[in-house]
Write an enzyme that holds these catalytic residues in place. Structure first.
Site, PDB file in Angstrom:
ATOM      1  N   GLY A  61       0.833  -1.195   0.000  1.00  0.00           N
ATOM      2  CA  GLY A  61       0.000   0.000   0.000  1.00  0.00           C
ATOM      3  C   GLY A  61       0.866   1.242   0.000  1.00  0.00           C
ATOM      4  O   GLY A  61       1.966   1.245  -0.553  1.00  0.00           O
ATOM      5  N   GLU A  62       0.358   2.298   0.605  1.00  0.00           N
ATOM      6  CA  GLU A  62       0.998   3.618   0.709  1.00  0.00           C
ATOM      7  C   GLU A  62       1.519   4.157  -0.619  1.00  0.00           C
ATOM      8  O   GLU A  62       2.454   4.956  -0.664  1.00  0.00           O
ATOM      9  CB  GLU A  62       2.099   3.622   1.784  1.00  0.00           C
ATOM     10  CG  GLU A  62       3.302   2.766   1.557  1.00  0.00           C
ATOM     11  CD  GLU A  62       4.252   2.709   2.764  1.00  0.00           C
ATOM     12  OE1 GLU A  62       5.461   2.958   2.586  1.00  0.00           O
ATOM     13  OE2 GLU A  62       3.778   2.407   3.882  1.00  0.00           O
TER      14      GLU A  62
END
EC number: 2.4.2.21
Length: 337
Positions: free
Chosen positions: A303-304
């Site tokens: 993610g991120e």
């Protein structure tokens, strides 16, 4: 405020600008004249032509690009759907701000401005198995926080997220918007075990049952079973479309933000590139439903915005070849390769 009301959001979603057909045609014509066999650079050629249409120029470029990362907390974590506590969201935001996360390193090497937007981390969304995750005002605030990250002079935007529990929200958004069995959208997220996956599926089924009689348009779906950071991504993607800024999506959760939008208007994905296909099982299904072919498949599931940032390196390569290669005429090479 860009989206002043749910009606304004719905109106923007219904009226999506198209790419510049003349720039697209000019870019294709240039590709045909470059010193290589036709199609020999594969997806790189397609990416260059895609960017030309959205940037309204035959030779697209990336002078200014931004990675927008949104963070939010989720009330649904009371049901044990994550391997980590909600406090990790704020801790990771602090890590972003200190420069110590993967996205810091990857956005830097990709030449991306990094903007991190933390959304009311001290106030998680409501438990969406028994109430809407957000009020109308909260959902609008999140949509507008996302829209505010999109500047008109950006050549490219990547989007990512951080939020403990948000893979459960992503699964709920996809199931409510696109159908299929709930289990098809459920994965390990931060690393829950087999029992945790079963628990996540049951939580999503309860949520869908609770909201079954509610309106199914994009705004209502986002506010009922989404999260602030996911709604912010939806707002950013829609605002980018209004401004003609192409978007690189990250993994399952960031892509789930446009699932409700696509259910209302499938054309919403037309200015988007899928940066990669993550290891989360629902992502490959979601990309197929959106008609997006990922640039990369590296087994990533962080993610991120990390996968999207890596994909920007490929996009820059596509534009470099498109812009800097000589034509057959310039190089005095026979066009019959």
């Amino acid at each position: 405020m860009i989206f002043a009301s749910p009606e304004a959001f719905r109106a923007a979603l219904a009226d999506l600008p198209a790419p510049d057909a003349s720039a697209t045609s000019a870019a294709r014509a240039r590709q045909a004249q470059l010193t290589k066999p036709a199609g020999s650079l594969g997806r790189l050629e397609e990416v260059a032509v895609f960017l030309a249409g959205w940037q309204h120029r035959e030779r697209p470029r990336i002078d200014r690009a931004r990675a927008a990362i949104f963070a939010g907390n989720h009330g649904v974590t009371v049901h044990g759907v994550s391997a980590f506590p909600s406090s990790v969201t704020a801790q990771m935001v602090a890590n972003f701000e200190a420069g110590g996360a993967a996205i810091n390193a990857l956005s830097d090497v990709a030449g991306l401005e990094l903007e991190v937007v933390a959304l009311d981390l001290d106030t998680p969304t409501a438990d969406f198995t028994s109430a809407p995750a957000m009020t109308e005002a909260e959902c609008l605030a999140a949509l507008n926080a996302g829209a505010a990250t999109v500047a008109s002079d950006l050549d490219l935007l990547t989007v990512g997220e951080m939020g403990i529990g948000n893979s459960t929200a992503a699964a709920a958004l996809c199931a409510r918007s696109l159908g299929r069995n709930v289990a098809d959208w459920i994965g390990p997220g931060t690393g829950v075990d087999a029992e945790g996956i079963v628990r996540k599926a049951e939580v999503v089924r309860r949520a869908l049952g609770f909201h079954a009689d509610a309106p199914r348009d994009a705004f209502e779906t986002l506010r009922r079973v989404g999260g602030r950071e996911i709604a912010a991504i939806a707002g950013a993607v829609l605002r980018a479309r209004q401004l003609g800024v192409p978007v690189v999506l990250d993994g399952f959760i960031s892509t789930s933000a446009i699932a409700p939008l696509a259910a209302d208007n499938p054309a919403i994905a037309a200015h988007c590139i899928a940066g990669h296909c993550s290891a989360e099982p629902g992502h490959v299904l979601l990309l197929a439903r959106l008609g997006l072919d990922p640039l990369l498949s590296l087994g990533m599931r962080l993610g991120e915005g990390s996968g999207a940032a890596v994909a920007v390196g490929v996009i820059r390569s596509a534009l470099a070849a498109h812009d800097r290669m000589a034509t057959f005429a310039e190089a005095q090479v026979s066009a019959k390769l």
